[in-house]
Design a protein around this motif. Structure first.
Motif, PDB file in Angstrom:
ATOM      1  N   GLU A 195      15.451 120.132 -26.588  1.00  0.00           N
ATOM      2  CA  GLU A 195      16.224 119.551 -25.529  1.00  0.00           C
ATOM      3  C   GLU A 195      15.957 117.988 -25.181  1.00  0.00           C
ATOM      4  N   THR A 196      16.534 117.635 -24.398  1.00  0.00           N
ATOM      5  CA  THR A 196      16.295 115.852 -24.958  1.00  0.00           C
ATOM      6  C   THR A 196      15.616 115.042 -24.349  1.00  0.00           C
ATOM      7  N   THR A 197      14.878 114.226 -24.417  1.00  0.00           N
ATOM      8  CA  THR A 197      14.100 113.581 -22.994  1.00  0.00           C
ATOM      9  C   THR A 197      14.616 113.723 -22.110  1.00  0.00           C
ATOM     10  N   PRO A 198      14.092 113.399 -20.610  1.00  0.00           N
ATOM     11  CA  PRO A 198      14.774 113.362 -19.522  1.00  0.00           C
ATOM     12  C   PRO A 198      15.124 111.696 -19.582  1.00  0.00           C
ATOM     13  N   LEU A 199      16.182 112.010 -18.761  1.00  0.00           N
ATOM     14  CA  LEU A 199      17.232 110.788 -18.569  1.00  0.00           C
ATOM     15  C   LEU A 199      16.725 110.466 -17.291  1.00  0.00           C
ATOM     16  N   HIS A 200      16.427 109.442 -16.361  1.00  0.00           N
ATOM     17  CA  HIS A 200      15.948 109.421 -14.632  1.00  0.00           C
ATOM     18  C   HIS A 200      17.700 108.927 -14.423  1.00  0.00           C
ATOM     19  N   ILE A 201      18.122 108.920 -13.594  1.00  0.00           N
ATOM     20  CA  ILE A 201      19.342 108.805 -12.477  1.00  0.00           C
ATOM     21  C   ILE A 201      18.483 107.668 -11.505  1.00  0.00           C
ATOM     22  N   LYS A 202      19.573 106.317 -11.160  1.00  0.00           N
ATOM     23  CA  LYS A 202      19.275 105.065 -10.567  1.00  0.00           C
ATOM     24  C   LYS A 202      20.781 105.131 -10.056  1.00  0.00           C
ATOM     25  N   GLY A 203      20.604 104.183  -8.954  1.00  0.00           N
ATOM     26  CA  GLY A 203      22.281 103.602  -8.611  1.00  0.00           C
ATOM     27  C   GLY A 203      22.159 104.830  -7.152  1.00  0.00           C
ATOM     28  N   GLY A 204      23.520 104.159  -7.093  1.00  0.00           N
ATOM     29  CA  GLY A 204      23.813 105.126  -5.530  1.00  0.00           C
ATOM     30  C   GLY A 204      23.105 105.800  -4.715  1.00  0.00           C
ATOM     31  N   ASN A 245      19.967 120.358 -18.060  1.00  0.00           N
ATOM     32  CA  ASN A 245      19.240 120.762 -16.733  1.00  0.00           C
ATOM     33  C   ASN A 245      18.478 119.118 -15.637  1.00  0.00           C
ATOM     34  N   PHE A 246      18.982 119.608 -14.251  1.00  0.00           N
ATOM     35  CA  PHE A 246      18.545 118.384 -13.505  1.00  0.00           C
ATOM     36  C   PHE A 246      18.277 119.160 -12.088  1.00  0.00           C
ATOM     37  N   ASP A 247      16.592 118.035 -11.873  1.00  0.00           N
ATOM     38  CA  ASP A 247      15.751 118.873 -11.165  1.00  0.00           C
ATOM     39  C   ASP A 247      16.244 117.879  -9.984  1.00  0.00           C
ATOM     40  N   GLY A 248      17.275 117.205  -9.707  1.00  0.00           N
ATOM     41  CA  GLY A 248      17.704 116.536  -8.043  1.00  0.00           C
ATOM     42  C   GLY A 248      17.925 115.346  -8.780  1.00  0.00           C
ATOM     43  N   THR A 249      16.845 114.573  -9.816  1.00  0.00           N
ATOM     44  CA  THR A 249      16.971 112.525  -9.271  1.00  0.00           C
ATOM     45  C   THR A 249      16.587 112.673 -11.245  1.00  0.00           C
ATOM     46  N   LYS A 250      16.290 113.956 -12.337  1.00  0.00           N
ATOM     47  CA  LYS A 250      16.645 113.188 -13.625  1.00  0.00           C
ATOM     48  C   LYS A 250      17.554 114.342 -14.317  1.00  0.00           C
ATOM     49  N   ILE A 251      18.150 114.300 -15.902  1.00  0.00           N
ATOM     50  CA  ILE A 251      18.611 115.191 -16.177  1.00  0.00           C
ATOM     51  C   ILE A 251      18.069 114.825 -17.846  1.00  0.00           C
ATOM     52  N   SER A 252      17.891 116.153 -18.899  1.00  0.00           N
ATOM     53  CA  SER A 252      18.287 116.775 -19.965  1.00  0.00           C
ATOM     54  C   SER A 252      18.844 117.206 -20.413  1.00  0.00           C
ATOM     55  N   LEU A 253      18.895 117.322 -21.974  1.00  0.00           N
ATOM     56  CA  LEU A 253      20.731 118.158 -22.503  1.00  0.00           C
ATOM     57  C   LEU A 253      19.798 119.045 -23.419  1.00  0.00           C
ATOM     58  N   GLY A 307      21.200 108.658  -3.815  1.00  0.00           N
ATOM     59  CA  GLY A 307      20.399 109.334  -4.462  1.00  0.00           C
ATOM     60  C   GLY A 307      20.620 110.725  -4.014  1.00  0.00           C
ATOM     61  N   ASN A 308      21.657 111.363  -3.697  1.00  0.00           N
ATOM     62  CA  ASN A 308      22.264 112.355  -3.261  1.00  0.00           C
ATOM     63  C   ASN A 308      22.740 112.994  -4.288  1.00  0.00           C
ATOM     64  N   TYR A 309      21.983 113.409  -5.335  1.00  0.00           N
ATOM     65  CA  TYR A 309      23.494 113.313  -6.584  1.00  0.00           C
ATOM     66  C   TYR A 309      23.887 115.001  -6.917  1.00  0.00           C
ATOM     67  N   LYS A 310      24.847 114.978  -7.638  1.00  0.00           N
ATOM     68  CA  LYS A 310      25.300 116.413  -8.262  1.00  0.00           C
ATOM     69  C   LYS A 310      25.733 116.536  -9.172  1.00  0.00           C
ATOM     70  N   ILE A 311      25.055 117.528  -9.695  1.00  0.00           N
ATOM     71  CA  ILE A 311      26.235 117.316 -11.330  1.00  0.00           C
ATOM     72  C   ILE A 311      26.703 118.090 -12.098  1.00  0.00           C
ATOM     73  N   THR A 312      28.041 118.348 -12.593  1.00  0.00           N
ATOM     74  CA  THR A 312      29.098 119.010 -12.585  1.00  0.00           C
ATOM     75  C   THR A 312      28.928 119.031 -14.121  1.00  0.00           C
ATOM     76  N   ASN A 313      28.721 120.045 -15.427  1.00  0.00           N
ATOM     77  CA  ASN A 313      29.327 120.353 -16.545  1.00  0.00           C
ATOM     78  C   ASN A 313      30.326 120.172 -16.942  1.00  0.00           C
ATOM     79  N   SER A 314      31.693 119.626 -17.773  1.00  0.00           N
ATOM     80  CA  SER A 314      33.146 120.012 -17.924  1.00  0.00           C
ATOM     81  C   SER A 314      32.242 121.254 -19.263  1.00  0.00           C
ATOM     82  N   ASP A 315      31.768 121.850 -19.978  1.00  0.00           N
ATOM     83  CA  ASP A 315      31.542 122.999 -20.550  1.00  0.00           C
ATOM     84  C   ASP A 315      30.198 123.420 -21.138  1.00  0.00           C
ATOM     85  N   GLU A 316      30.054 124.108 -20.148  1.00  0.00           N
ATOM     86  CA  GLU A 316      28.456 125.079 -20.991  1.00  0.00           C
ATOM     87  C   GLU A 316      28.013 125.423 -22.173  1.00  0.00           C
TER      88      GLU A 316
END
Length: 279
Positions: A57-66, A83-91, A68-77
Motif C-alpha cells: 500500500e502506498t504512502t497516503p496522498l492528501h487531497i487539497k483544494g476544491g 483506500n479513501f477516508d474522505g481527505t486522503k487516498i492510498s493505492l 472539501g466534499n470529495y468523492k472517488i471513482t475508480n475505473s478498474d478495481e
C-alpha cells in the motif's frame, strides 16, 4: 446636486470593487494531491502513479483544494484498490494494467490520476568493456589471437531486464546487439556469497566473493553473468562523457575456449554498465 450624484457614483464604484473582491475570495483552488511530508513533492502536472504488482500500500496522498466534499471513482478495481477516508487516498496494486482514479467535489471540480501497474524494468547499457585472458603457458600471440576472436563475437550492447516476482529472481530479458537487433529470453537471478577459500579469481588479486548470478536462457542460447559493483578498477580510465557506472557484468568464457586454448586458465569479459530504472 452634482455633489450628491458624484458621491452616489463613488459609493456604487466602491461597492462594485468590494463585490469583485469577495467573488475572488470565494473562488475555489483546483484539486491537487500532496504527500504529508512537504519535502516530497507529488507531480500534479503529470498526474501519474506507477506501481508494480508486488508493491504494498502506498504512502497516503492528501487531497487539497476544491470545496472539501470529495468523492472517488475508480475505473478498474481489478487493477488497483483505492483506500479513501474522505481527505486522503492510498493505492494498492491488484493486477497488471491501467486505471483512472477520479476525484470530484460538490462544486464540479475534478482531478484524474492515472495509475499504471507494470513489472519493474531496468535498462543496462554497456559503456565500456575489457577482456581478461590469463594463463602462464599462453604466448603473447595466443592472447592477441584469442582476444580478437572474442571481440569478433562480442556484439552485445544493452540488456533490458523485466522482473516478474517480488524477489527479482525471475523474469525476461531483451538483449540488444550493436546493430540494434534484439532477442528476448528468460532469466533467473540468484545472490551468491563465497568464502575466501571458494572466491572466484578474476585477475591478479581481484576475487569475486559476493555477486548476483544471472542465468539467461532461451532456444539455442545460454549466458551467465556475474553482476557486481566491485571490479570497476579493472577497466582502467573511463571515458569522460559517461558518469560512473552502476554495475560490472562479468562473463566467464573459459569453458567456451578451453578446448582450443588448453593453456588458458581464465577468460573473462567485463562490462561496465549504466543502469536506468524504467519503473
Amino acid at each position: 446636486m452634482k455633489t450628491k450624484e458624484l458621491l452616489g457614483m463613488l459609493l456604487l464604484f466602491l461597492s462594485a470593487i468590494n463585490f469583485a473582491s469577495c467573488s475572488d475570495d470565494d473562488e475555489l483552488s483546483p484539486i491537487t494531491l500532496e504527500y504529508e511530508d512537504s519535502n516530497v513533492i507529488f507531480d500534479n502536472e503529470i498526474r501519474t502513479f506507477n506501481l508494480t504488482p508486488f508493491s504494498g500500500e502506498t504512502t497516503p496522498l492528501h487531497i487539497k483544494g476544491g470545496d472539501g466534499n470529495y468523492k472517488i471513482t475508480n475505473s478498474d478495481e481489478s487493477v488497483v484498490r483505492v483506500n479513501f477516508d474522505g481527505t486522503k487516498i492510498s493505492l494498492q496494486a491488484q493486477s497488471l494494467g491501467n486505471a483512472f482514479v477520479k476525484i470530484e467535489d460538490a462544486a464540479n471540480n475534478s482531478y484524474t490520476l492515472s495509475v499504471i501497474i507494470k513489472y519493474r524494468e531496468f535498462a543496462n547499457a554497456i559503456v565500456q568493456r575489457k577482456y581478461i585472458i590469463t594463463g602462464d603457458g599462453l604466448t603473447v600471440g595466443d592472447k592477441t589471437k584469442l582476444e580478437n576472436e572474442i571481440k569478433a563475437t562480442d556484439f552485445t550492447d544493452k540488456y533490458l531486464f523485466t522482473y516478474k516476482d517480488a524477489e527479482n529472481s525471475i523474469g525476461s530479458v531483451c538483449v540488444w546487439n550493436k546493430d540494434n537487433k534484439t532477442k528476448e529470453y528468460n532469466f533467473t537471478n540468484e545472490l551468491i556469497k563465497l568464502s575466501e577459500e571458494n572466491a572466484i579469481l578474476i585477475a591478479g588479486e581481484y576475487k569475486l566473493h559476493e555477486y548476483n548470478k544471472v542465468t539467461i536462457q532461451g532456444e539455442n542460447y545460454s549466458e551467465v553473468l556475474y553482476v557486481t559493483r566491485s571490479f570497476f578498477s579493472l577497466i582502467g580510465t573511463r571515458m569522460n562523457n559517461f558518469p560512473n557506472p552502476t554495475y560490472c557484468y562479468i562473463k566467464d568464457l573459459t569453458e567456451q575456449y578451453k578446448s582450443v586454448y588448453p593453456k588458458a586458465e581464465h577468460i573473462y569479459i567485463i562490462y561496465e554498465v549504466m543502469s536506468t530504472l524504467k519503473l
